[in-house]
Structure formats: structure tokens, C-alpha cells
Design a protein around this motif. Structure first.
Motif, PDB file in Angstrom:
ATOM      1  N   UNK A  76     -15.689  -1.469   3.015  1.00 50.14           N
ATOM      2  CA  UNK A  76     -15.584  -0.727   1.769  1.00 50.14           C
ATOM      3  C   UNK A  76     -14.383   0.216   1.807  1.00 50.14           C
ATOM      4  N   UNK A  77     -14.033   0.731   0.642  1.00 51.33           N
ATOM      5  CA  UNK A  77     -12.954   1.717   0.565  1.00 51.33           C
ATOM      6  C   UNK A  77     -13.315   2.955   1.386  1.00 51.33           C
ATOM      7  N   UNK A  78     -14.554   3.430   1.245  1.00 49.95           N
ATOM      8  CA  UNK A  78     -14.975   4.642   1.961  1.00 49.95           C
ATOM      9  C   UNK A  78     -14.921   4.442   3.463  1.00 49.95           C
ATOM     10  N   UNK A  80      -8.315   7.314  -3.710  1.00 51.32           N
ATOM     11  CA  UNK A  80      -7.666   6.807  -4.921  1.00 51.32           C
ATOM     12  C   UNK A  80      -6.634   5.729  -4.585  1.00 51.32           C
ATOM     13  N   UNK A  81      -5.806   5.990  -3.564  1.00 48.52           N
ATOM     14  CA  UNK A  81      -4.772   5.023  -3.173  1.00 48.52           C
ATOM     15  C   UNK A  81      -5.390   3.731  -2.650  1.00 48.52           C
ATOM     16  N   UNK A  82      -6.408   3.843  -1.805  1.00 52.17           N
ATOM     17  CA  UNK A  82      -7.048   2.653  -1.248  1.00 52.17           C
ATOM     18  C   UNK A  82      -7.800   1.873  -2.324  1.00 52.17           C
ATOM     19  N   UNK A 122       0.812  -1.211   0.000  1.00 57.42           N
ATOM     20  CA  UNK A 122       0.000   0.000   0.000  1.00 57.42           C
ATOM     21  C   UNK A 122       0.849   1.267   0.000  1.00 57.42           C
ATOM     22  N   UNK A 123       1.817   1.357   0.901  1.00 60.61           N
ATOM     23  CA  UNK A 123       2.562   2.605   1.043  1.00 60.61           C
ATOM     24  C   UNK A 123       3.403   2.926  -0.191  1.00 60.61           C
ATOM     25  N   UNK A 124       4.216   1.987  -0.720  1.00 59.04           N
ATOM     26  CA  UNK A 124       4.941   2.327  -1.954  1.00 59.04           C
ATOM     27  C   UNK A 124       4.007   2.535  -3.144  1.00 59.04           C
ATOM     28  N   UNK A 125       2.885   1.807  -3.158  1.00 61.25           N
ATOM     29  CA  UNK A 125       1.912   1.992  -4.232  1.00 61.25           C
ATOM     30  C   UNK A 125       1.319   3.393  -4.188  1.00 61.25           C
ATOM     31  N   UNK A 176     -10.354  -4.248   4.674  1.00 62.90           N
ATOM     32  CA  UNK A 176     -10.566  -3.925   3.267  1.00 62.90           C
ATOM     33  C   UNK A 176     -10.030  -5.049   2.389  1.00 62.90           C
ATOM     34  N   UNK A 177      -8.759  -5.340   2.546  1.00 64.84           N
ATOM     35  CA  UNK A 177      -8.131  -6.426   1.817  1.00 64.84           C
ATOM     36  C   UNK A 177      -6.996  -6.980   2.671  1.00 64.84           C
ATOM     37  N   UNK A 178      -6.908  -8.311   2.838  1.00 65.80           N
ATOM     38  CA  UNK A 178      -7.552  -9.350   2.043  1.00 65.80           C
ATOM     39  C   UNK A 178      -8.947  -9.783   2.488  1.00 65.80           C
TER      40      UNK A 178
END
Length: 239
Positions: free
Chosen positions: A218-220, A37-39, A5-8, A211-213
Motif C-alpha cells: 500500500x501507499x502507507x 500525496x506524492x506516492x 516519481x522524483x520529477x513528479x 508499490x508499483x508496478x
């Protein structure tokens, strides 16, 4: 969170946008359009996790990959040695750094190394000069290259133009991950400079796992919870 997540997010948003995710300004944190957007980008991985991923420790996850039960394995340079210990040939592994997302702010993403193991000369050493000489010997290019190939890991010593020849294709592909300009390099060592005093990564990671996995938030919802937690750190710090 650490390795994806962080480098992405850094590659997607650039350094300024990435830094804002952890700041006091809610208009730039994880609840902002940048954070969403990132999430959202990270959430695209959800269908691809091996079942039970969230309950595996590092060694178990690596073993799942070595046993052919997973197509990819997220780890550090040290992972290659463990895979080899578990029956894989390192030349059968295609190693690469986290790819930058399409149309992101940093298309040529590089990663800064973060040392997890090292050698230290203690002030209590009974033979400090001998210890120092041994450390200098270990740091010589030829010796460091030999250590790297025997240990199947990367040395801290800069091997220069002969690195590819000395390390072989798999280790050299890892080394290429660390070659980038300051503005295009995600450096996890600098995260503490932008995060609130008292920031607890594990607590944020727990929210992210839903959120994942796990796919049960949800993202929100994830964005809101991370933002609230982040703001609580800044408030507790009196800033």
C-alpha cells in the motif's frame, strides 16, 4: 523512481516540499502528508504498466515499445536512437517531458539535462592540441546539429534559434523539455545535495517497486518503509 516519481514529486510539491522528502525531519519526509500525496499520485500509474515491466532491462523495455506491445516508453533522449535501431521511425514517436500533475506546485515543469556520455581530453594525450581542436570542432553549432540528427540524440551545444530547424520536430520537442526557470526545473544532478550521506537509491527503489508496478504494498506501507530507510541513512551518518 529516477524518471517518474522524483520529477513528479518535484512538480507536485515544489522544490522545498521535494527536498523535505529526503531530509531528517519526519514531518516532511515520505511518511508525511507530502510524501503520501506524492506516492499516491505515482501509484495511479499501477494499472497501466505492461505485464512483466519489473523484470525487463532497459533494452527489453524499449524493444517492447518498438514492437507495438506498449503504448508509452519511459526513457532519456538516447532512447530515440535505440528505438530507431529496432525498426521505429523517430518521426512516428511523440516525445515529451514528464507532464506536471494537475493543481501541482509547478505547473510548467521543466527537466534539467543529465549527461550520460561525453568526450574528455586526457592529460596523457600525445596530441593534446589536435584533440582539443577536434573537440572544439565537434562543438560548433553546425557540426553539433549534424551529429545530433545522425545520432538521433541531443548535443550539449546550444543551437540557438535555429534548433528546431536543425533538429526536426521530434528532437526539438525533447529540447523544449529542458527550457525552464530555476524554480520550475527538476535537476537530478542536485539530488545528492539533499540526500543523506550513504543514501542508496537502489534500496529505496526496491521498496518502491512493491508499490508499483508490482502492486503488493500500500501507499502507507511504502511511505513508512522509505521513511525508516531514509532515517537510517541519516543516523548512520551521525546527523
Amino acid at each position: 523512481m529516477n524518471w517518474i516519481l522524483q520529477p513528479l514529486a518535484f512538480a507536485q510539491l515544489g522544490k522545498k516540499g521535494y527536498d523535505g522528502l529526503f531530509g531528517k525531519d519526519k514531518s516532511a519526509d515520505f511518511s508525511s502528508p507530502n510524501g503520501i500525496e506524492a506516492l499516491s499520485r505515482y501509484d495511479q500509474l499501477t494499472p497501466y504498466w505492461t505485464p512483466g515491466t519489473q523484470s525487463l532491462d532497459v533494452d527489453q523495455a524499449d524493444q517492447t515499445f518498438a514492437q507495438g506491445k506498449a503504448a508509452f516508453d519511459v526513457g532519456g533522449t538516447f532512447t530515440l536512437a535505440f528505438l530507431q535501431q529496432n525498426g521505429m521511425k523517430h518521426d512516428d514517436v511523440y516525445a515529451f517531458g514528464l507532464p506536471a500533475p494537475e493543481h501541482g506546485a509547478v505547473p510548467d515543469l521543466a527537466l534539467a539535462p543529465m549527461a550520460l556520455t561525453g568526450v574528455t581530453l586526457s592529460s596523457a594525450s600525445k596530441q593534446p592540441e589536435n584533440a582539443k581542436e577536434w573537440m572544439e570542432f565537434l562543438s560548433e553549432k553546425q557540426v553539433a546539429a549534424g551529429f545530433a540528427t545522425d545520432a538521433t540524440d541531443l548535443p550539449a551545444t546550444d543551437l540557438g534559434a535555429d534548433a528546431a530547424k536543425a533538429l526536426g520536430p521530434t528532437l526539438d520537442s525533447m529540447l523544449q523539455t529542458f527550457k525552464g526557470a530555476p524554480g520550475t526545473t527538476y535537476d537530478p544532478n542536485l539530488n545528492q545535495n539533499i540526500q543523506a550521506p550513504g543514501y542508496e537509491q537502489n534500496d529505496v527503489g526496491d521498496i518502491l517497486a512493491d508499490l508499483t508496478p508490482l502492486g503488493r504494498a500500500s501507499v502507507a506501507d511504502t511511505a513508512r518503509k522509505i521513511s525508516e530507510l531514509n532515517q537510517s541513512y541519516w543516523k548512520a551518518a551521525g546527523q
